[in-house]
Structure formats: C-alpha cells, structure tokens
Design a protein around this motif. Structure first.
Motif, PDB file in Angstrom:
ATOM      1  N   ARG A  67       0.822  -1.217   0.000  1.00  0.00           N
ATOM      2  CA  ARG A  67       0.000   0.000   0.000  1.00  0.00           C
ATOM      3  C   ARG A  67       0.849   1.257   0.000  1.00  0.00           C
ATOM      4  N   SER A  68       2.091   1.136   0.444  1.00  0.00           N
ATOM      5  CA  SER A  68       3.018   2.273   0.426  1.00  0.00           C
ATOM      6  C   SER A  68       4.399   1.744   0.051  1.00  0.00           C
ATOM      7  N   LEU A  69       4.716   1.810  -1.230  1.00  0.00           N
ATOM      8  CA  LEU A  69       5.962   1.230  -1.717  1.00  0.00           C
ATOM      9  C   LEU A  69       7.169   2.027  -1.213  1.00  0.00           C
ATOM     10  N   PRO A  70       8.277   1.346  -0.911  1.00  0.00           N
ATOM     11  CA  PRO A  70       9.480   2.056  -0.446  1.00  0.00           C
ATOM     12  C   PRO A  70      10.086   2.907  -1.551  1.00  0.00           C
ATOM     13  N   GLY A  71      10.690   4.012  -1.146  1.00  0.00           N
ATOM     14  CA  GLY A  71      11.361   4.884  -2.098  1.00  0.00           C
ATOM     15  C   GLY A  71      12.694   4.308  -2.537  1.00  0.00           C
ATOM     16  N   ARG A  72      13.273   4.928  -3.541  1.00  0.00           N
ATOM     17  CA  ARG A  72      14.551   4.438  -4.061  1.00  0.00           C
ATOM     18  C   ARG A  72      15.641   4.487  -2.990  1.00  0.00           C
ATOM     19  N   GLY A  73      15.575   5.488  -2.131  1.00  0.00           N
ATOM     20  CA  GLY A  73      16.585   5.599  -1.077  1.00  0.00           C
ATOM     21  C   GLY A  73      16.522   4.469  -0.064  1.00  0.00           C
ATOM     22  N   PRO A 133       6.934   2.997   7.692  1.00  0.00           N
ATOM     23  CA  PRO A 133       5.885   2.919   8.717  1.00  0.00           C
ATOM     24  C   PRO A 133       5.310   1.521   8.869  1.00  0.00           C
ATOM     25  N   GLY A 134       4.731   1.284  10.080  1.00  0.00           N
ATOM     26  CA  GLY A 134       3.899   0.118  10.311  1.00  0.00           C
ATOM     27  C   GLY A 134       4.553  -1.233  10.122  1.00  0.00           C
ATOM     28  N   GLY A 135       5.832  -1.366  10.417  1.00  0.00           N
ATOM     29  CA  GLY A 135       6.480  -2.656  10.293  1.00  0.00           C
ATOM     30  C   GLY A 135       6.723  -3.096   8.863  1.00  0.00           C
ATOM     31  N   GLN A 136       6.634  -2.162   7.904  1.00  0.00           N
ATOM     32  CA  GLN A 136       6.816  -2.526   6.499  1.00  0.00           C
ATOM     33  C   GLN A 136       8.224  -3.035   6.222  1.00  0.00           C
ATOM     34  N   ALA A 137       9.208  -2.506   6.947  1.00  0.00           N
ATOM     35  CA  ALA A 137      10.587  -2.949   6.723  1.00  0.00           C
ATOM     36  C   ALA A 137      10.716  -4.442   6.992  1.00  0.00           C
ATOM     37  N   VAL A 138      10.039  -4.923   8.043  1.00  0.00           N
ATOM     38  CA  VAL A 138      10.107  -6.351   8.376  1.00  0.00           C
ATOM     39  C   VAL A 138       9.485  -7.184   7.265  1.00  0.00           C
ATOM     40  N   ALA A 139       8.325  -6.739   6.772  1.00  0.00           N
ATOM     41  CA  ALA A 139       7.632  -7.493   5.721  1.00  0.00           C
ATOM     42  C   ALA A 139       8.453  -7.535   4.434  1.00  0.00           C
ATOM     43  N   TRP A 140       8.942  -6.379   3.987  1.00  0.00           N
ATOM     44  CA  TRP A 140       9.753  -6.350   2.756  1.00  0.00           C
ATOM     45  C   TRP A 140      11.057  -7.112   2.949  1.00  0.00           C
ATOM     46  N   GLY A 141      11.674  -6.947   4.126  1.00  0.00           N
ATOM     47  CA  GLY A 141      12.926  -7.656   4.387  1.00  0.00           C
ATOM     48  C   GLY A 141      12.737  -9.158   4.376  1.00  0.00           C
TER      49      GLY A 141
END
Length: 278
Positions: A52-58, A163-171
């Motif tokens: 729902r909120s894709l990570p930026g290039r950075g 936000p919202g633990g997205q780093a864990v999910a994408w990682g």
C-alpha cells in the motif's frame, strides 16, 4: 507484565528453534530455513500489506541488504544448530549485536564486557579438548550468524523509517527470494509432506510472528536497557529449551562460557542506559 511478555517471546522463539531442529533429519537446515522464512513472509505480507506504500529508491538498497542478512542469518544459525547445541549456537550468535553495541567504545567498563565475551568465546571454541566435542563447522556457522545479526541491526535501523512494520515485511520477502529456492533445491517435495509443512508453519509462527508481536507490545512499556537485559538471557533460555525438548546436555565449562557472554551482554545494556542518562 512487560517482562512476562518478553519471557514468553524468548520461550516461543526457542521452542520454535527446537521444533525446527527436529525437522533437520527430514529436510535439512536449508529446507527448514525455506519453510520458516517463506511462510513468515507470506503471513507478514498478508497482515501488514506493505504494497500500500511502496518504499522509495533511497530505502530500497537498505531493504535489500537488510533482507539478505536476515535470510543469511536464519540459514547460518540453523546450520549451526544442526551441528552444535542450541544454547551454544545462540551464545555465539548474540556476540554479533554485542559487538555493534560496544563498537567504538572507549569506556573502561566496556572493555570489561568485551573481555567477558571474549573469555566466553575462548571457552566455547574448539581449540583444545577441554572445550568439549563442539563441531568446528557448527561454531563457524554460529559466528557467521553473529556477523549477519550485526549487519541486520545496522541496516535494519536504516530501513526502520518505513511505517507500520513494512521494513520487516519487505525484508522477509527479500530473504524468502533466495532461502525458499535453496530449500526447494535441497529438500524438494519433502517440504510438502503434511507433517513437515505443519511443523514448518509452527516454526514460522513460534520463531517469527509471536516473538515479533510480543516484543512490540513489551517495548511500548519497557525502557530499552531493560529490554536488553531481558534479551541477554537468550542463551540460557535456549540451552534450557534444548535440554527439555532435545535432551542437549552442556558441560560445566560450556555453561560457564554462556554465563560469561550473558554477563557481557547484560553489562553492555546497563552501560548503554547509564550513558543515555548522562
């Protein structure tokens, strides 16, 4: 109550690890890693819906390294547990975050914690007969897991702005992108045997989902140094679970080594809290 949540998190994590070890003779460490990471990624993606909120290039580079170290850490620690007792594998692994916490320190007390951790490692490393019958390859895998955990902390912190633990999910999705194919190539159709699949799901829930949720609940109510003190008990909890579920008995020397590493981890957490107050 928060401390009970942390204790429950540790118990869940290492009951999951012991359950994973029971699968090693069937599908190997690679197969178990693929099951745990792949199923955890599916559950996290379904619950958190990070698209729902894709990570930026950075953020992309940090997420890729974070996910790669997450997958490599899981694979390394399972390969270590395949060859050496769970408690010893975890004791070696926690030196990774301990090294990150002490890196660059110039305080005299911090050198004491470094010396304690080093003493524990020397007692565990298979340098002589007195260290027991530890498999040197298993020790090497545990050391690799420690290195990966250190990188995981560094790049996870950089990616945690999402936000919202997205780093864990994408990682976890990045980790699954190579651990799942590796597990399939190693174990093949054995991963789809109902008993294996069910145990793999239990491992994913116990080792990933439940600890993550419990730790998040505890962190809202506990100072970070108290959290660090509780986590420093990880090797002892892992060794106890290994004894109760797998019959892994450690020698007095190995328990002394684990105590040294736990003492170093706890001292580092207290020292960090004291520096924060200053």
């Amino acid at each position: 109550m928060p401390l009970l949540l942390l204790l429950a998190s540790l118990l869940s994590q290492y009951v999951g690890a012991a359950s994973a070890k029971s699968l090693f003779p069937l599908v190997g460490a690679e197969g178990v890693t693929g099951l745990r990471v792949g199923l955890s990624a599916l559950m996290l993606m379904a619950i958190l819906r990070p698209w729902r909120s894709l990570p930026g290039r950075g953020d992309l580079r940090n997420l890729l390294v974070y996910g790669a170290t997450l997958g490599a850490m899981n694979l390394s620690i399972y390969r270590a547990m395949e060859l050496i007792p769970i408690g010893i594998a975890i004791a070696i692994e926690v030196t990774g975050p301990l090294a990150v916490a002490l890196l660059g320190s110039r305080r005299l007390k911090d050198f004491l914690w470094i010396a304690c951790a080093a003493a524990g490692l020397v007692l565990l490393l298979p340098l002589r007969e007195a260290s027991g019958t530890l498999n040197p390859v298993g020790v090497a895998y545990a050391a690799a897991a420690a290195f990966c955990w250190a990188l995981y902390i560094v790049f996870g912190k950089r990616a945690s702005s999402l936000p919202g633990g997205q780093a864990v999910a994408w990682g976890m999705l990045v980790a699954a992108s190579f651990t799942v194919p590796l597990g399939i190539s190693h174990a093949g159709a054995g991963l789809l045997v109902p008993a294996v699949l069910f145990t793999g799901l239990a491992v994913a829930v116990l080792s990933s989902m439940v600890p993550y949720l419990l730790e998040m609940m505890a962190l809202r109510r506990l100072p970070s140094h108290v959290f660090g003190l509780a986590v420093s008990a990880s090797p002892a909890v892992a060794a106890l679970i290994g004894f109760l579920m797998l019959g892994e008995r450690l020698s007095a020397l190995q328990w002394a080594a684990i105590a040294c590493i736990m003492f170093a981890s706890a001292g580092s957490a207290l020292g960090k809290a004291r520096r924060g107050r200053e």
